[in-house]
Each structure stands twice: as C-alpha cells, then as structure tokens.
Write a protein that holds these residues in place. Structure first.
Motif, PDB file in Angstrom:
ATOM      1  N   LYS A 133      -4.945  -7.745   3.193  1.00 36.86           N
ATOM      2  CA  LYS A 133      -6.049  -7.146   3.952  1.00 36.86           C
ATOM      3  C   LYS A 133      -5.554  -6.151   4.999  1.00 36.86           C
ATOM      4  O   LYS A 133      -6.069  -6.092   6.127  1.00 36.86           O
ATOM      5  CB  LYS A 133      -6.882  -8.240   4.642  1.00 36.86           C
ATOM      6  N   GLU A 134      -4.552  -5.365   4.627  1.00 33.62           N
ATOM      7  CA  GLU A 134      -4.081  -4.328   5.548  1.00 33.62           C
ATOM      8  C   GLU A 134      -5.173  -3.269   5.680  1.00 33.62           C
ATOM      9  O   GLU A 134      -5.738  -2.820   4.684  1.00 33.62           O
ATOM     10  CB  GLU A 134      -2.784  -3.701   5.031  1.00 33.62           C
ATOM     11  N   PRO A 135      -5.494  -2.863   6.924  1.00 35.44           N
ATOM     12  CA  PRO A 135      -6.668  -2.018   7.159  1.00 35.44           C
ATOM     13  C   PRO A 135      -6.501  -0.599   6.643  1.00 35.44           C
ATOM     14  O   PRO A 135      -5.398  -0.069   6.551  1.00 35.44           O
ATOM     15  CB  PRO A 135      -6.798  -2.022   8.699  1.00 35.44           C
ATOM     16  N   ALA A 136      -7.614  -0.008   6.296  1.00 33.33           N
ATOM     17  CA  ALA A 136      -7.669   1.397   5.902  1.00 33.33           C
ATOM     18  C   ALA A 136      -8.955   1.989   6.458  1.00 33.33           C
ATOM     19  O   ALA A 136      -9.980   1.306   6.564  1.00 33.33           O
ATOM     20  CB  ALA A 136      -7.615   1.548   4.392  1.00 33.33           C
ATOM     21  N   LYS A 137      -8.908   3.258   6.821  1.00 36.17           N
ATOM     22  CA  LYS A 137     -10.078   3.909   7.409  1.00 36.17           C
ATOM     23  C   LYS A 137     -11.227   3.953   6.419  1.00 36.17           C
ATOM     24  O   LYS A 137     -12.386   3.711   6.765  1.00 36.17           O
ATOM     25  CB  LYS A 137      -9.704   5.315   7.863  1.00 36.17           C
ATOM     26  N   SER A 138     -10.911   4.257   5.182  1.00 33.92           N
ATOM     27  CA  SER A 138     -11.919   4.308   4.124  1.00 33.92           C
ATOM     28  C   SER A 138     -11.331   3.698   2.866  1.00 33.92           C
ATOM     29  O   SER A 138     -10.340   4.205   2.332  1.00 33.92           O
ATOM     30  CB  SER A 138     -12.345   5.762   3.864  1.00 33.92           C
ATOM     31  N   GLN A 139     -11.920   2.625   2.407  1.00 38.42           N
ATOM     32  CA  GLN A 139     -11.421   1.958   1.219  1.00 38.42           C
ATOM     33  C   GLN A 139     -11.530   2.860  -0.010  1.00 38.42           C
ATOM     34  O   GLN A 139     -10.623   2.901  -0.856  1.00 38.42           O
ATOM     35  CB  GLN A 139     -12.203   0.656   0.991  1.00 38.42           C
ATOM     36  N   VAL A 140     -12.627   3.589  -0.111  1.00 40.69           N
ATOM     37  CA  VAL A 140     -12.825   4.468  -1.260  1.00 40.69           C
ATOM     38  C   VAL A 140     -11.757   5.555  -1.291  1.00 40.69           C
ATOM     39  O   VAL A 140     -11.126   5.813  -2.327  1.00 40.69           O
ATOM     40  CB  VAL A 140     -14.229   5.102  -1.227  1.00 40.69           C
ATOM     41  N   LEU A 141     -11.528   6.187  -0.126  1.00 43.45           N
ATOM     42  CA  LEU A 141     -10.520   7.241  -0.059  1.00 43.45           C
ATOM     43  C   LEU A 141      -9.125   6.691  -0.305  1.00 43.45           C
ATOM     44  O   LEU A 141      -8.282   7.354  -0.923  1.00 43.45           O
ATOM     45  CB  LEU A 141     -10.583   7.939   1.298  1.00 43.45           C
ATOM     46  N   ALA A 142      -8.879   5.465   0.157  1.00 45.03           N
ATOM     47  CA  ALA A 142      -7.568   4.840  -0.051  1.00 45.03           C
ATOM     48  C   ALA A 142      -7.301   4.638  -1.538  1.00 45.03           C
ATOM     49  O   ALA A 142      -6.203   4.933  -2.027  1.00 45.03           O
ATOM     50  CB  ALA A 142      -7.489   3.505   0.692  1.00 45.03           C
ATOM     51  N   TYR A 143      -8.299   4.148  -2.257  1.00 43.30           N
ATOM     52  CA  TYR A 143      -8.130   3.947  -3.698  1.00 43.30           C
ATOM     53  C   TYR A 143      -7.973   5.285  -4.423  1.00 43.30           C
ATOM     54  O   TYR A 143      -7.152   5.412  -5.347  1.00 43.30           O
ATOM     55  CB  TYR A 143      -9.327   3.191  -4.274  1.00 43.30           C
ATOM     56  N   MET A 144      -8.727   6.289  -4.001  1.00 48.60           N
ATOM     57  CA  MET A 144      -8.591   7.605  -4.615  1.00 48.60           C
ATOM     58  C   MET A 144      -7.195   8.182  -4.351  1.00 48.60           C
ATOM     59  O   MET A 144      -6.604   8.845  -5.218  1.00 48.60           O
ATOM     60  CB  MET A 144      -9.666   8.547  -4.067  1.00 48.60           C
ATOM     61  N   THR A 145      -6.666   7.905  -3.172  1.00 49.39           N
ATOM     62  CA  THR A 145      -5.340   8.398  -2.821  1.00 49.39           C
ATOM     63  C   THR A 145      -4.274   7.759  -3.687  1.00 49.39           C
ATOM     64  O   THR A 145      -3.322   8.425  -4.120  1.00 49.39           O
ATOM     65  CB  THR A 145      -5.045   8.126  -1.334  1.00 49.39           C
ATOM     66  N   VAL A 146      -4.421   6.464  -3.945  1.00 49.26           N
ATOM     67  CA  VAL A 146      -3.454   5.776  -4.803  1.00 49.26           C
ATOM     68  C   VAL A 146      -3.441   6.395  -6.194  1.00 49.26           C
ATOM     69  O   VAL A 146      -2.373   6.642  -6.783  1.00 49.26           O
ATOM     70  CB  VAL A 146      -3.772   4.267  -4.877  1.00 49.26           C
TER      71      VAL A 146
END
Length: 387
Positions: A117-130
C-alpha cells in the motif's frame, strides 16, 4: 520512521542500474562461451562474490546485523539469477534483459502498490506509468535485436526445412567421438545441455537457430531462454520483498550482509540437492559427483568475479533505492539497467548497426526514463514511501 532521502534514493537507483546493466557483459564474453559455462556455476561465482563484498558495508560504518529474511531473499534470487544467466546465453543479452526488466517492474509495482500500500498521487496514472515503462523497455529490447533478426530470417528458414533430420541424427548418433569439454566418464555429460548450431554461421549464432536437448527431448534454444527470462523476472523480482519484514536495523545497508549470507547458503543447498539427485539417479556417489559441471576456475575466476562484483554494486544500489523510494519505485527504477545493457550491446558488441534502428532504440529509452521519472513523481507527490 526516518524521513526518506529522495536524492540518495535516485542516486542509488542510478548505481543499481549501472551495476545490473553491466554484470552480464562477462557472462556473454568469449571465455564463458568457449567453456560453455553452466548457469549454476556462474551463479555460484556471483553468490560467492556477493557474500564477500557484502561485508564491505562495515567500512561504511554499518554494524554487522543478520536476519533470516536474507535466506528468503536468497531463495528468490539464486534460482532467478541462474535463470537469468541461462536466458542471457541462450536468448541474447538485450531481449532477455528486456523481459526480465519488464516483468520485474510489474512484480515490484504489484508488491509496492497492492501489497504494501505504498502511496501514489493517482492510482490510475501510476498504473498507466507502469505500462509506459514496460512499453519503453519492450521497444529497447526489440530494437536491440532487430538487426540480426532481419539478416537471419532467410538462413533460419533454410535451416528449419531440415531441422527434424538434424535433430534425429543428433539424438541417434552413437559415435564415440570425443569433444573438447567431454570427460572420460561415459556419464559425464548426462547433465549437460547439448545444442545444434549451423557451422555456416560466421558470427555468433543466433539463439533462435539452435536446438537444446534436455532429457532426450529437443527444444528451441531461444524459446527456453525467453521462458527463463520470464521466470527470472517473476520469481527473482521479489528478492528484496523480504527486507520489508526485517526488524530493527536490518533494513537498507543493514540488509546487505543478510542478503549475501542467505545467497551463499541457498547456493550451497542447491548444489547439495543437485548432487544428491544425481547420486540417487545413478546409484553411485562417485558418478553423481562426476556429472556435476566443472567450475573452470583457471579461466572463469576473473569473469565470474567481475560479474559478481558488478551485480553486488547493483544490488547495494537497489537495496538503498528500495529503502528510500519504496518497493514500487526503487526497484523498477534500477531496471533502467536495460538502458546500460543496450548501450553495451550497441557500442561494444555492435549488435545494432543501422542508424534508424539505433534512433528508435534511443526513443524507446527516452520513453522508459520518462516513465520512471513520472512514477517517482507520483510517489514523492504522495508523501514518499512508508508514510
């Protein structure tokens, strides 16, 4: 918990990328190719050097600490490292490291974002970045191999026409010809992987044109190498996850000694299991020992030590990066090692020579680096790891 140092974390990720991206060069070198080094033997060199160099953290003022979680890390890393060596030598440096890096990015992100559960500003953007990072890594991998793929298609099509005849002739061959690396014992090569390659190739043979014989069955060398690369990334990509469960001062640099010790313990256990299996199978301790692959110490100590040292440098960098940036960012950032490996392939091994292909490779590299920086921004904007 101590405030994470983002500058230190990104510098450590850079060090990790350089080490991880360079350690495979000796593995692909002429010496290792000439003796056809066994993957577990090469991994043993890495494990030993990893154990020895791990104690250097004491010179940095780090106290000697140990946690059994280091052995758990070894259970992930040692088999994964052997898979990686097999992949490098049989599928090629660039494509195998592309698969390894891409799968590690995904595995690390799953652990960091979903499990820890490491935080991210936007989960959607984080997944897109990966996915952006994985796409860039794939492009770097593809454009690092396209030159020899293009030039070898015609030769491969001709070889495929008579591949079955070659395989049958190989399997049915009862010749008593003695090969350079074959021992006098008739069972000495029972654990070795034999291969067929075209004698007409002037350059290093394309991995896809070779056949590997395992337990009497034939497989394409390249296919097994690609599978091994995937296994390395999915299994070995979790090697630093146990560090999150270590207590007290055994994290970060304090985990290095535990990791090195655990790697050595697991390596020894795998050798014991391998020897025991062959001894039982052959019903002879002597013959079980005879079929174990040689270490080629006289010629392999320097390439083995070099590969192990470079990997250890990368490991220390990745450990510090994970401590400061989190599992979801630190370990994926160190997988920019593919950029380093690709540069080795282009400018040292001259695997890619077409200017357009090189340009496409650099575009893919830019996409990868942009994705890594964006993923780091998403994490730092959320307050950093562990907060």
């Amino acid at each position: 918990m101590a405030e994470p140092n983002l500058v230190l974390g990104w510098f450590a990720a850079f060090v990790g990328a350089v080490g991880f991206g360079s350690f495979a060069v000796p593995i692909k070198g002429d010496t290792a190719t000439k003796v056809d080094i066994d993957p577990l033997v090469m991994q043993s060199y890495k494990s030993l050097v990893c154990f020895v160099t791990s104690w250097l953290v004491v010179l940095l003022g780090q106290q000697v600490t140990f946690t059994w979680w280091g052995v758990v890390s070894g259970l992930f890393w040692v088999p994964g490292g052997a898979f990686n060596i097999f992949a490098i030598r049989n599928a090629g440096l660039a494509i195998s490291q592309g698969i390894v890096a891409s799968s590690i990015v995904m595995v690390s992100f799953i652990w960091g974002n979903i499990i820890f559960k490491e935080p991210a500003k936007s989960q959607v953007l984080a997944y897109m970045t990966v996915w952006l990072i994985m796409g860039g890594l794939y492009g770097m991998s593809y454009y690092s191999t396209s030159d020899w793929v293009d030039t070898d298609v015609e030769a491969t099509s001709h070889r495929d026409n008579d591949s079955e005849e070659e395989q049958d002739a190989f399997l049915n061959d009862t010749s008593t010809e003695t090969y350079e690396n074959e021992q006098s014992c008739p069972l000495s090569n029972s654990m070795e992987i034999s291969s067929l390659s075209s004698p007409r190739r002037e350059k290093q043979p394309s991995p896809g044109s070779a056949v590997i014989v395992v337990c009497g069955k034939t497989f394409q060398r390249r296919n097994l190498g690609l599978i091994s690369a995937l296994l390395c990334g999915t299994w070995g990509g979790s090697c630093l996850v146990p560090m999150h469960y270590s207590k007290g001062d055994t994290g970060g640099l304090g985990y290095v000694i535990s990791f090195g010790t655990g790697a050595l313990i697991v390596t020894i256990l795998i050798w014991i299991i391998r020897f025991s299996f062959m001894a039982v199978k052959l019903k002879s301790i002597k013959e079980g020992y005879a079929v174990l692959p040689p270490f080629h110490l006289k010629v392999m100590w320097l390439p083995g030590a070099t590969a192990g040292t470079l990997w250890s440098v990368g490991n220390v960098g990745s450990i510090v990066a994970v401590q400061q940036l989190g599992q979801g960012v630190g370990y994926p950032a160190s997988q920019a090692a593919l950029l380093v490996a690709g540069l080795w392939g282009i400018f040292y091994y001259h695997e890619v020579t077409k200017p357009k292909t090189i340009m496409k490779w650099f575009i893919s590299a830019f996409v990868t680096i942009f994705g890594i920086l964006l993923l780091g921004y998403e994490s730092s904007s959320a307050g950093g790891p562990g907060r």
